[in-house]
Design a protein around this motif. Structure first.
Motif, PDB file in Angstrom:
ATOM      1  N   SER A 137      13.591  11.114   3.124  1.00 19.08           N
ATOM      2  CA  SER A 137      14.859  10.818   3.808  1.00 19.08           C
ATOM      3  C   SER A 137      14.633   9.927   5.018  1.00 19.08           C
ATOM      4  CB  SER A 137      15.535  12.126   4.223  1.00 19.08           C
ATOM      5  OG  SER A 137      14.624  12.985   4.904  1.00 19.08           O
ATOM      6  N   TRP A 138      13.443  10.009   5.627  1.00 14.35           N
ATOM      7  CA  TRP A 138      13.135   9.194   6.797  1.00 14.35           C
ATOM      8  C   TRP A 138      12.984   7.715   6.460  1.00 14.35           C
ATOM      9  CZ3 TRP A 138       9.899  12.576   4.323  1.00 14.35           C
ATOM     10  CH2 TRP A 138       8.765  12.026   3.720  1.00 14.35           C
ATOM     11  N   ASN A 139      12.773   7.386   5.171  1.00 16.58           N
ATOM     12  CA  ASN A 139      12.553   5.999   4.782  1.00 16.58           C
ATOM     13  C   ASN A 139      13.797   5.123   4.883  1.00 16.58           C
ATOM     14  OD1 ASN A 139      10.126   7.089   2.414  1.00 16.58           O
ATOM     15  ND2 ASN A 139       9.711   5.798   4.194  1.00 16.58           N
ATOM     16  N   THR A 140      14.966   5.744   5.045  1.00  8.65           N
ATOM     17  CA  THR A 140      16.180   4.933   5.202  1.00  8.65           C
ATOM     18  C   THR A 140      16.051   3.990   6.397  1.00  8.65           C
ATOM     19  OG1 THR A 140      17.223   6.699   6.503  1.00  8.65           O
ATOM     20  CG2 THR A 140      17.666   6.651   4.137  1.00  8.65           C
ATOM     21  N   THR A 141      15.382   4.443   7.443  1.00  9.22           N
ATOM     22  CA  THR A 141      15.163   3.586   8.612  1.00  9.22           C
ATOM     23  C   THR A 141      14.328   2.365   8.236  1.00  9.22           C
ATOM     24  OG1 THR A 141      15.271   5.487  10.109  1.00  9.22           O
ATOM     25  CG2 THR A 141      14.235   3.486  10.950  1.00  9.22           C
ATOM     26  N   ASN A 142      13.280   2.577   7.421  1.00 15.12           N
ATOM     27  CA  ASN A 142      12.442   1.463   6.969  1.00 15.12           C
ATOM     28  C   ASN A 142      13.252   0.459   6.150  1.00 15.12           C
ATOM     29  OD1 ASN A 142      10.302   4.127   6.433  1.00 15.12           O
ATOM     30  ND2 ASN A 142       9.781   2.565   7.943  1.00 15.12           N
ATOM     31  N   TYR A 143      14.102   0.961   5.286  1.00  9.92           N
ATOM     32  CA  TYR A 143      14.899   0.075   4.430  1.00  9.92           C
ATOM     33  C   TYR A 143      15.923  -0.713   5.243  1.00  9.92           C
ATOM     34  CZ  TYR A 143      12.959   3.247   0.904  1.00  9.92           C
ATOM     35  OH  TYR A 143      12.122   4.005   0.123  1.00  9.92           O
ATOM     36  N   GLN A 144      16.516  -0.041   6.204  1.00 13.26           N
ATOM     37  CA  GLN A 144      17.492  -0.727   7.055  1.00 13.26           C
ATOM     38  C   GLN A 144      16.830  -1.820   7.872  1.00 13.26           C
ATOM     39  OE1 GLN A 144      19.068   2.625   9.189  1.00 13.26           O
ATOM     40  NE2 GLN A 144      20.231   3.382   7.431  1.00 13.26           N
ATOM     41  N   GLU A 145      15.643  -1.538   8.412  1.00 16.35           N
ATOM     42  CA  GLU A 145      14.915  -2.537   9.189  1.00 16.35           C
ATOM     43  C   GLU A 145      14.511  -3.727   8.333  1.00 16.35           C
ATOM     44  OE1 GLU A 145      11.682  -0.309  10.785  1.00 16.35           O
ATOM     45  OE2 GLU A 145      12.844   0.515  12.473  1.00 16.35           O
ATOM     46  N   LYS A 182      10.241  -6.804  -5.076  1.00 13.88           N
ATOM     47  CA  LYS A 182       9.520  -6.982  -6.335  1.00 13.88           C
ATOM     48  C   LYS A 182       9.479  -5.688  -7.150  1.00 13.88           C
ATOM     49  CE  LYS A 182       6.526 -10.713  -4.683  1.00 13.88           C
ATOM     50  NZ  LYS A 182       5.126 -11.170  -4.499  1.00 13.88           N
ATOM     51  N   VAL A 183      10.082  -4.647  -6.615  1.00 12.74           N
ATOM     52  CA  VAL A 183      10.148  -3.341  -7.275  1.00 12.74           C
ATOM     53  C   VAL A 183      11.583  -2.841  -7.203  1.00 12.74           C
ATOM     54  CG1 VAL A 183       9.390  -0.938  -7.207  1.00 12.74           C
ATOM     55  CG2 VAL A 183       7.750  -2.773  -6.770  1.00 12.74           C
ATOM     56  N   ALA A 184      12.086  -2.335  -8.331  1.00  9.73           N
ATOM     57  CA  ALA A 184      13.489  -1.915  -8.375  1.00  9.73           C
ATOM     58  C   ALA A 184      13.706  -0.505  -7.848  1.00  9.73           C
ATOM     59  CB  ALA A 184      14.010  -2.021  -9.804  1.00  9.73           C
ATOM     60  N   MET A 185      12.735   0.411  -8.116  1.00 13.36           N
ATOM     61  CA  MET A 185      12.954   1.819  -7.775  1.00 13.36           C
ATOM     62  C   MET A 185      11.657   2.456  -7.290  1.00 13.36           C
ATOM     63  SD  MET A 185      15.231   2.980 -11.127  1.00 13.36           S
ATOM     64  CE  MET A 185      14.020   2.322 -12.310  1.00 13.36           C
ATOM     65  N   ASN A 186      11.782   3.402  -6.371  1.00 12.58           N
ATOM     66  CA  ASN A 186      10.628   4.205  -5.945  1.00 12.58           C
ATOM     67  C   ASN A 186      11.084   5.514  -5.309  1.00 12.58           C
ATOM     68  OD1 ASN A 186      10.449   1.906  -3.299  1.00 12.58           O
ATOM     69  ND2 ASN A 186      10.813   4.046  -2.874  1.00 12.58           N
ATOM     70  N   PRO A 187      10.213   6.539  -5.329  1.00 14.00           N
ATOM     71  CA  PRO A 187      10.528   7.776  -4.612  1.00 14.00           C
ATOM     72  C   PRO A 187      10.267   7.576  -3.127  1.00 14.00           C
ATOM     73  CG  PRO A 187       8.356   7.948  -5.569  1.00 14.00           C
ATOM     74  CD  PRO A 187       8.895   6.609  -5.998  1.00 14.00           C
ATOM     75  N   GLY A 188      10.887   8.384  -2.300  1.00 16.97           N
ATOM     76  CA  GLY A 188      10.645   8.289  -0.859  1.00 16.97           C
ATOM     77  C   GLY A 188      11.284   9.443  -0.125  1.00 16.97           C
ATOM     78  N   GLY A 198       0.758  -1.242   0.000  1.00 16.02           N
ATOM     79  CA  GLY A 198       0.000   0.000   0.000  1.00 16.02           C
ATOM     80  C   GLY A 198       0.787   1.289   0.000  1.00 16.02           C
ATOM     81  N   GLN A 199       2.133   1.233   0.062  1.00 16.57           N
ATOM     82  CA  GLN A 199       2.926   2.460   0.110  1.00 16.57           C
ATOM     83  C   GLN A 199       4.027   2.414  -0.940  1.00 16.57           C
ATOM     84  OE1 GLN A 199       3.399   2.274   4.726  1.00 16.57           O
ATOM     85  NE2 GLN A 199       3.571   4.434   4.191  1.00 16.57           N
ATOM     86  N   VAL A 200       3.970   3.346  -1.886  1.00 17.97           N
ATOM     87  CA  VAL A 200       4.971   3.352  -2.950  1.00 17.97           C
ATOM     88  C   VAL A 200       6.371   3.587  -2.405  1.00 17.97           C
ATOM     89  CG1 VAL A 200       3.393   4.044  -4.783  1.00 17.97           C
ATOM     90  CG2 VAL A 200       4.510   5.803  -3.414  1.00 17.97           C
ATOM     91  N   ASN A 201       6.483   4.380  -1.348  1.00 20.78           N
ATOM     92  CA  ASN A 201       7.812   4.697  -0.823  1.00 20.78           C
ATOM     93  C   ASN A 201       8.459   3.529  -0.080  1.00 20.78           C
ATOM     94  OD1 ASN A 201       5.625   5.345   0.932  1.00 20.78           O
ATOM     95  ND2 ASN A 201       7.030   6.365   2.320  1.00 20.78           N
ATOM     96  N   LEU A 202       7.717   2.435   0.089  1.00 16.68           N
ATOM     97  CA  LEU A 202       8.283   1.234   0.706  1.00 16.68           C
ATOM     98  C   LEU A 202       8.316   0.062  -0.270  1.00 16.68           C
ATOM     99  CD1 LEU A 202       6.600   1.289   4.245  1.00 16.68           C
ATOM    100  CD2 LEU A 202       8.804   2.253   3.537  1.00 16.68           C
ATOM    101  N   ALA A 203       8.035   0.333  -1.544  1.00 14.73           N
ATOM    102  CA  ALA A 203       7.914  -0.733  -2.533  1.00 14.73           C
ATOM    103  C   ALA A 203       9.194  -1.547  -2.701  1.00 14.73           C
ATOM    104  CB  ALA A 203       7.476  -0.156  -3.877  1.00 14.73           C
ATOM    105  N   ILE A 204      10.358  -0.902  -2.618  1.00 13.00           N
ATOM    106  CA  ILE A 204      11.597  -1.659  -2.840  1.00 13.00           C
ATOM    107  C   ILE A 204      11.884  -2.653  -1.720  1.00 13.00           C
ATOM    108  CG2 ILE A 204      12.625   0.185  -4.230  1.00 13.00           C
ATOM    109  CD1 ILE A 204      14.431   0.860  -1.835  1.00 13.00           C
ATOM    110  N   THR A 205      11.197  -2.520  -0.584  1.00 15.73           N
ATOM    111  CA  THR A 205      11.407  -3.477   0.509  1.00 15.73           C
ATOM    112  C   THR A 205      10.759  -4.821   0.208  1.00 15.73           C
ATOM    113  OG1 THR A 205       9.423  -2.821   1.754  1.00 15.73           O
ATOM    114  CG2 THR A 205      11.456  -1.609   2.201  1.00 15.73           C
ATOM    115  N   THR A 206       9.883  -4.878  -0.810  1.00 15.59           N
ATOM    116  CA  THR A 206       9.217  -6.134  -1.178  1.00 15.59           C
ATOM    117  C   THR A 206      10.099  -7.011  -2.062  1.00 15.59           C
ATOM    118  OG1 THR A 206       8.200  -5.244  -3.199  1.00 15.59           O
ATOM    119  CG2 THR A 206       7.005  -4.944  -1.119  1.00 15.59           C
TER     120      THR A 206
END
Length: 449
Positions: A310-318, A302-308, A292-300
């Motif tokens: 600066s705070w999303n780095t924490t989501n990606y690291q987790e 199944k998606v190569a690129m998305n906008p997001g 449901g969130q494009v800015n977290l799509a690369i965490t799946t």
């Protein structure tokens, strides 16, 4: 004798009364102290002044703020600061109630998106005079940030952080020949939309491993998408800077809708083409299936690129994602959105001097450096840039550099309603190629009048 004694008594009574009045004036008057809020102490009384500071945030965010306030009080022992914290929704409801009841906190956090709305309630103290009088250096704060905290040309709050929107990519997808069979390169630092489209076409794969530009590509059975964007759902932080990149705007200066210009339509139709015709972007339904969130799509994965943000780095690291960062793709010029929270002083504070000291410390070099050392927020004040990089590393320097491309597009009440109330309902599907775009734009234009 009786007459003389009476005259002496009257003289001494007058002297004593005069002494009481003088004493009262020297202490600043009792009526103001009794209604000053906090502990009732006042500047110049010899006792610490107690002021209130209010903000929204999670328990963890409030804990970090308390650490900053403790540092401030250590450096300013004549001031005590009481922290009041609420969640996002109740914070704004409470601020509205405080404004109506005349019980605003001395200093409070504000969002760039609500400056006009609350300025019209008269809750902000204009800061220009105080800043000039105390020689606060505004040169260390980008004009794009300062502009978002102004009302009718007056500075009513000061930015304290500077979250920016950038472009992320999942390095693992690029490095694996199974997920990148055509050896698509990672985005450059300043990618164009032509470059991103070419990369995304090579990285959009169907269940048989064919890419979107190969004969026999099965668009009905995509297992990996090149990118994930949703312009109709992310108008304020994605669509708007992309419009600016092509010489267009989201709203005009008079508050009317600006999406029917040739430059704007070029951007809108480009994004429709990515989804409807090229099939390299996720549809709204597919985005929901991916979380449901494009800015977290690369965490799946199944998606190569998305906008997001600066705070999303924490989501990606987790999520254990090894990510890369570039500026937002551009049509003509590099543009982004900077989303700075700010600090304001209540228009009816009875402790202006103490309130200003707190605001100036939190938004100035000392407080911003302490904020940078925490490693969670990007400081708005450039004087803290070195401390931020020392804490988070050189890879995150892009968040500081991107601020130079921030657009100056203050939120009006009409724009806030467009972005967060009815805009998504009208544009979400049409900008994915499902619906009548022209009809949607006409409907929005009428609502913006």
């Amino acid at each position: 004798m009786r007459a003389k004694s009476k005259r002496l008594f009257n003289v001494w009574a007058l002297v004593l009364a005069t002494m009481v009045v003088i004493s009262g004036c020297a202490n600043g008057g009792s009526s103001e102290n009794a209604n000053s809020g906090g502990s009732g102490s006042s500047e110049g009384s010899g006792e610490p002044v107690t002021i209130t500071y209010s903000q929204w945030g999670t328990a963890e965010e409030l804990h970090r703020t308390q650490e900053l306030l403790d540092q401030f009080m250590k450096a300013n022992t004549d001031i005590k600061v009481k922290l009041e914290g609420k969640d996002w929704g109740s914070y704004w409801d409470g601020l509205t109630a405080n404004a109506a009841g005349g019980t605003l906190p001395d200093v409070f956090k504000t969002s760039y998106a609500y400056v006009e709305k609350y300025a019209e309630l008269g809750i902000f103290k204009e800061l220009d005079g105080l800043l000039a009088e105390n020689q606060f250096d505004l040169n260390n704060v980008d004009k794009s940030l300062l502009g978002l905290h102004q009302y009718q040309g007056k500075q009513v709050s000061l930015p304290i952080d500077a979250n920016v929107i950038v472009w992320y990519y999942n390095k693992a997808i690029f490095e694996n020949e199974t997920t990148n069979p055509h050896d698509a390169p990672v985005p450059s630092l300043e990618p164009t939309w032509d470059e991103i489209t070419d990369i995304a076409t090579k990285l959009t794969l169907d269940k048989n491993g064919k890419s979107a530009d190969e004969a026999g590509f099965d668009a009905g059975n995509i297992k990996q998408w090149g990118l994930s964007i949703s312009p109709g759902s992310t108008m304020d932080w994605f669509l708007e800077p992309e419009l600016w990149s092509n010489g267009a705007k989201l709203v005009n200066d008079d508050g009317s809708l600006a999406l029917e210009t040739p430059e704007a339509m070029e951007v809108l139709n480009y994004f429709i083409d990515l989804t409807k015709n090229k099939k390299i972007n996720t549809t709204p339904a597919q985005i929901e299936g991916l979380g449901g969130q494009v800015n977290l799509a690369i965490t799946t994965s199944k998606v190569a690129m998305n906008p997001g943000g600066s705070w999303n780095t924490t989501n990606y690291q987790e999520a254990g994602v090894d990510y890369g960062i570039s500026y937002l793709p551009k049509f003509k010029t590099n543009q982004t959105v900077v989303q700075p929270a700010g600090l304001a002083i209540s228009s009816n504070t009875k402790h202006e001097e103490a309130a200003y000291k707190l605001l100036a410390w939190l938004a100035g070099p000392d407080g911003q450096t302490e904020l940078a050392k925490q490693g969670y927020s990007i400081p708005a004040n450039k004087a803290a840039a070195d401390a931020y990089i020392a804490t988070v590393g050189e890879d995150n320097k892009i968040f500081l550099d991107a601020q130079q491309y921030g657009i100056v597009s203050p939120f009006t009440t009409k724009k806030t309603d467009l972005v967060w109330t009815y805009g998504e309902q009208s544009l979400k599907l049409p900008l994915a190629g499902d619906g009548d775009l022209n009809a949607a734009l006409k409907d929005l234009a009428s609502k913006m009048q």
